[in-house]
Structure formats: C-alpha cells, structure tokens
Design an enzyme around this catalytic site. Sequence first.
Site, PDB file in Angstrom:
ATOM      1  N   ASP A   1       4.498   7.429 -74.140  1.00  0.00           N
ATOM      2  CA  ASP A   1       4.979   7.821 -72.807  1.00  0.00           C
ATOM      3  C   ASP A   1       4.929   9.332 -72.581  1.00  0.00           C
ATOM      4  O   ASP A   1       5.923   9.947 -72.180  1.00  0.00           O
ATOM      5  CB  ASP A   1       6.419   7.337 -72.605  1.00  0.00           C
ATOM      6  CG  ASP A   1       6.642   5.895 -72.996  1.00  0.00           C
ATOM      7  OD1 ASP A   1       5.781   5.065 -72.657  1.00  0.00           O
ATOM      8  OD2 ASP A   1       7.675   5.591 -73.626  1.00  0.00           O
TER       9      ASP A   1
ATOM     10  N   GLU B   1       5.781  -0.040 -63.657  1.00  0.00           N
ATOM     11  CA  GLU B   1       6.564   1.032 -64.274  1.00  0.00           C
ATOM     12  C   GLU B   1       5.684   2.261 -64.408  1.00  0.00           C
ATOM     13  O   GLU B   1       4.539   2.288 -63.955  1.00  0.00           O
ATOM     14  CB  GLU B   1       7.078   0.610 -65.656  1.00  0.00           C
ATOM     15  CG  GLU B   1       5.973   0.338 -66.668  1.00  0.00           C
ATOM     16  CD  GLU B   1       6.499  -0.173 -68.006  1.00  0.00           C
ATOM     17  OE1 GLU B   1       7.727  -0.373 -68.133  1.00  0.00           O
ATOM     18  OE2 GLU B   1       5.674  -0.387 -68.914  1.00  0.00           O
TER      19      GLU B   1
END
Length: 366
Positions: free
Chosen positions: A56, A266
């Site tokens: 991420d 997301e």
Amino acid sequence: MIKEIKTLTLFASMMSLGIASSCQQAANKTAEKSADTTKKSKYLSAPLISEIYTADPSAHVFNDKIYIYPSHDVEAGTPENDNGDHFDMRDYHILSMDSIGGKVTKHEVALSVKDIPWAGRQLWAPDAAYKNGTYYLYFPVKDKQDVFRIGVATSKNPVGPFKAEPEPIKGSLSIDPAMFTDTDGSTYMYFGGIWGGQLQRWKDGKYDANGSKTDSQKENEPALSAKVAKMSGDMLSFDGEIKDVQILDKQGKPLLTKDHDRRFFEGAWMHKYNGKYYFTYSTGDTHYLAYAIGDNPYGPFTYQGTFMNPVQGWTTHHSILEITDKWYIFYHDTELSGKTHLRNVKVTELKRNADGTIQMIEPILN
C-alpha cells in the site's frame, strides 16, 4: 465416478440454498493463492526492499527527497477471510530514496498500534501530508469496538517518530486515507473501502456491526462510493461535510454495484494533470486499477478505463507521483513471499497518451 456424482449432487444442493456464488468466490481465491505460490513469473519491476514486507505505498516528495509511506505486513498466523483479518499489521516503517532507482532506506518504527490511545488492531494503508512545518501521518485502524476509523499523528520529521492524536478524526470511517493538496493549497482526504473496509456497514451516519460483509447487495443500484472531505487549516479535522465521490460512465450514469470490473472497491488516490483531476482506485475482487477524470476535487468523475492489469496476489493498491518531469506509479505484489498478505512495494513509470489517457501497465510480463 462415484466421487464425481457425489460432488455434483452436493453442488446442486448448494445451488438450491443460494450459496454457490460464495463457494465459487472461495474457490477462485484458493486457486489464486495456489497460483501465487507456484507460478514462476517475470515481473515488470523489482521489490524496493526485501528485509521486511511492505504494501500500500503512498509516495510523496518532501524537501527534494522521495518518501514512501507503506503498510508493514507481518505473518500473524491469522486464517485468511473476506474481512481481511489476515492483514494484521502492527506498525509503520517509512522508506526514503533520493531518486528513482537509487538506494532505498528503511527507517525505524514511525508509529505503532500500541502508541495510539484509541486503537484496537490492524493498522492498514496510511498516507501523509506536509503543511506549516509539520508532517501528518493519516492511518486507518480498528478502534476498541472493532470499527475502522481514521486517525492522525504528527512529527517534525518526515520519517517520524509520529505522535498520535488522542481520538480519531471526528466523522471519519472506513479505510485507505489518501491525501491530495491542490495548487491553491487546499488539502483533501479521499477514503473508504468495501468488504473488510466496512464502508457498506455505514448508513445515515451509524455503523451496523451486523451489516453486509461485501457491498450494498443492491446489484442494479449505484455502487457505494469513496468519500472525500476537505481538511481544516490545522490538518487535524474535516472542514465541512463528507461528500460522495461519484463515478459516472461516459453517458453520465453512475456505475452500478454489479459492475465489478469498474466500480470502486478501495485504494483511492488523486493526482492532477493538465488541470484535470484523476481519481484512481482499485476494483478489488476483479484486481484492476481504474481511473476517472473530473474538473474539480469533488467530481463527479467520468470513468476512463483500467490502467494496470492484476498483480500477483489478491490485493492491488497504489499511488501516483510526478518526479522531475516524469510520472511514476508505486504499487505492490507478492513476488517475495507468494502469499497474499505478505507483500512488497515496487515502482515503475506511468505513461500517458497525447490526450491525457493513461497507458496500460502490465505488472507481470509472462
């Protein structure tokens, strides 16, 4: 033959109970996980570091240096499930580099879950911002009631250590904060995620612990959207209401829940190019990175297409950054571990066509 008949009979029974779809999803995930651990792939890019697992990556340039704010994956021994409990991160390590292709430095712990007064578990994907001599680290973590909120921590150093505020940001919810500072100095947070990100469990400002585990479950209605909020001057709270990030098709109609190849899941990110606002995100269970373009930070945004095909591993999460007149995408896959919850961050150049559309990126070369 007898085994085949028994299998077909069991499957027919499951169909009658209306659960074949979830079983197929589980089978798909099992197949993907198996493929992760056995397939010998050639990759577009190499992992930036190998001493710890990172994912991420949110990248920024501060003081002419590249800083990457990633999750820190660990082997927690938690069984894999659709809630993402196997992503049980406990702290953050920030990475820095002087240039693309240069040496990458892994810094010491910047923030730990044990140092966040209101936190329970699971430090997921963070991001950072800088303003007025202070660095701000934004992070999602489940509170002591197991509900994801977004917190903020501050430091005078871009690599920390960071000190967390005593409470989460008022009105915050879900996961994946992504910070964008516009050319006028205004800063916005984009956030949210369905499934384990819990966005689908919020309605009318209230959290339903027994709500859907996936999405709205209203297939022919507009899909759940990411959220956006302008930050206050002190960067510690929202300035005004939280708004929906509306993604429309080229006919001006909202993307629907059933449109898993295009709808938001997301991993939001925002960047600006030639005066246009590029909202990029993950489609989640279909594993693409997609983008939509708008005329202001709040949208609406018109869907343009996908720009990165699936990486190895179940999740895909990214950031996009301009560095010395070139654009780069920071992302992750599972090259080092072959396990979907133990990932490694990478970077590659992001290229555009003359009309501003983004060229397709193939993270796996064979």
